[in-house]
Design a protein around this motif. Structure first.
Motif, PDB file in Angstrom:
ATOM      1  N   ASP A   1       1.814-116.369  33.108  1.00 39.45           N
ATOM      2  CA  ASP A   1       1.504-117.148  32.333  1.00 39.45           C
ATOM      3  C   ASP A   1       2.749-117.737  33.181  1.00 39.45           C
ATOM      4  O   ASP A   1       4.174-117.156  34.031  1.00 39.45           O
ATOM      5  N   GLY A   2       3.075-119.229  33.263  1.00 35.73           N
ATOM      6  CA  GLY A   2       3.524-120.064  33.939  1.00 35.73           C
ATOM      7  C   GLY A   2       5.466-120.199  33.602  1.00 35.73           C
ATOM      8  O   GLY A   2       6.433-120.009  33.722  1.00 35.73           O
TER       9      GLY A   2
ATOM     10  N   LEU B   1       9.470-118.345  35.318  1.00 27.36           N
ATOM     11  CA  LEU B   1      10.319-119.411  35.216  1.00 27.36           C
ATOM     12  C   LEU B   1      11.248-119.032  35.142  1.00 27.36           C
ATOM     13  O   LEU B   1      12.055-118.673  36.004  1.00 27.36           O
ATOM     14  N   ASP B   2      10.839-117.849  33.426  1.00 27.96           N
ATOM     15  CA  ASP B   2      11.881-117.052  32.737  1.00 27.96           C
ATOM     16  C   ASP B   2      12.391-116.107  33.983  1.00 27.96           C
ATOM     17  O   ASP B   2      13.900-115.510  34.271  1.00 27.96           O
ATOM     18  N   MET B   3      11.714-115.389  34.645  1.00 24.68           N
ATOM     19  CA  MET B   3      11.189-114.375  35.491  1.00 24.68           C
ATOM     20  C   MET B   3      12.230-115.282  36.853  1.00 24.68           C
ATOM     21  O   MET B   3      13.322-114.085  37.271  1.00 24.68           O
ATOM     22  N   LEU B   4      11.708-116.133  37.240  1.00 23.47           N
ATOM     23  CA  LEU B   4      12.495-116.613  38.841  1.00 23.47           C
ATOM     24  C   LEU B   4      14.025-117.430  37.481  1.00 23.47           C
ATOM     25  O   LEU B   4      14.747-116.975  38.773  1.00 23.47           O
TER      26      LEU B   4
ATOM     27  N   SER C   1       1.700-126.919  36.770  1.00 22.03           N
ATOM     28  CA  SER C   1       2.667-127.346  36.255  1.00 22.03           C
ATOM     29  C   SER C   1       4.510-126.708  36.718  1.00 22.03           C
ATOM     30  O   SER C   1       5.101-127.225  36.358  1.00 22.03           O
ATOM     31  N   ALA C   2       4.316-125.671  36.916  1.00 17.67           N
ATOM     32  CA  ALA C   2       4.941-124.722  37.012  1.00 17.67           C
ATOM     33  C   ALA C   2       5.694-124.742  38.162  1.00 17.67           C
ATOM     34  O   ALA C   2       6.783-124.396  38.377  1.00 17.67           O
ATOM     35  N   VAL C   3       4.508-125.101  38.972  1.00 19.57           N
ATOM     36  CA  VAL C   3       4.981-125.258  40.829  1.00 19.57           C
ATOM     37  C   VAL C   3       5.859-126.567  40.355  1.00 19.57           C
ATOM     38  O   VAL C   3       7.045-126.276  41.439  1.00 19.57           O
ATOM     39  N   MET C   4       6.249-127.691  39.855  1.00 21.64           N
ATOM     40  CA  MET C   4       6.905-128.999  39.861  1.00 21.64           C
ATOM     41  C   MET C   4       8.102-128.367  39.531  1.00 21.64           C
ATOM     42  O   MET C   4       9.527-129.042  40.205  1.00 21.64           O
ATOM     43  N   LYS C   5       7.992-127.732  38.327  1.00 19.83           N
ATOM     44  CA  LYS C   5       9.046-127.195  37.666  1.00 19.83           C
ATOM     45  C   LYS C   5      10.184-126.573  39.117  1.00 19.83           C
ATOM     46  O   LYS C   5      11.233-127.214  39.018  1.00 19.83           O
TER      47      LYS C   5
END
Length: 232
Positions: A34-35, A39-42, A63-67
């Protein structure tokens, strides 16, 4: 080849299949479902490319892409079951570099991954040129050794794809490029109906460099032909 790719989809079988495909190509693959997990992995891993599904729980793909785009310019390929042009335009507008529809062709996906990584690696290679070259046009200055565009002396946050588009246009002030040629030069593959893809990236660049994006001074469309960088 040791580039690290993060694959994100709430369907674990799809993640597994893509991971097997990419690992056979020699890539390291991280997996998220999930998004928020993405983010945590990145935040804790060195990732060179992201493959992101759209419809996911907790935090959807767009939404994840925008963040992610607030801090990172790594290549992002959106993977979605929606194949309408409007959905592709939306994904690209949110900051994706490419859009692949499900069911995907494995060879096509692998080719797009290679293309995006090749472009990203070239743009990130600060040793590619030891000699500084500045392409200046009015308020804009593109420093080739840094791979950074400046507007009024301030760095502009561009994605890898946007950076290559700007370098192409800054090196050819006043020349009109059809969308097909921009696509071939930037994406480094044959163009099939590239108008929407190129249009979205041009629009995003305008929003970052123009004082009034609705009345652009620099990045202009020549109706029926293509796009150009107006010489100042």
């Amino acid at each position: 080849m040791n580039e690290c790719i993060l694959v994100v989809d709430d369907d674990r079988e799809i993640v597994k299949a893509i991971a097997i495909l990419l690992e056979k190509e020699g890539y390291m693959v991280l997996r998220a479902y999930d998004g928020l997990e993405a983010l945590d992995m990145l935040a804790s891993n060195q990732v060179q490319l992201l493959i992101m599904d759209v419809m996911m729980p907790r935090l959807d793909g767009l939404s994840a892409v925008m963040k992610i785009r607030e801090k990172r310019n790594l290549p992002i390929i959106v993977l979605s079951a929606k194949s309408e042009d409007s959905d592709k335009v939306l994904g690209l507008s949110m900051g994706a570099d490419d859009y692949v529809t499900k069911p995907y062709n494995p060879q096509e996906l692998a080719a797009r991954v290679k293309s995006q990584l090749r472009r990203y690696t070239r743009l990130g290679d600060i040793h590619a040129s030891e000699q500084t070259e500045e392409l200046t046009n009015g308020r804009l200055c593109f420093r080739t050794n840094e791979r950074v565009l400046y507007a009024d002396g301030e760095p502009v946050k561009l994605t890898a794809t946007e950076t290559k588009i700007m370098e192409l246009l800054m090196r050819n002030l006043g020349r009109v490029f059809p969308a097909e040629e921009i696509y071939r030069r930037v994406w480094e593959e044959e163009a099939y109906a590239p108008e929407n893809t190129v249009m979205v990236h041009i629009r995003r660049i305008r929003e970052k460099i123009e004082l009034n994006p609705k009345e652009p001074e620099y990045l202009k469309v020549v109706w029926g032909i293509g796009y150009k960088m107006e010489k100042k």
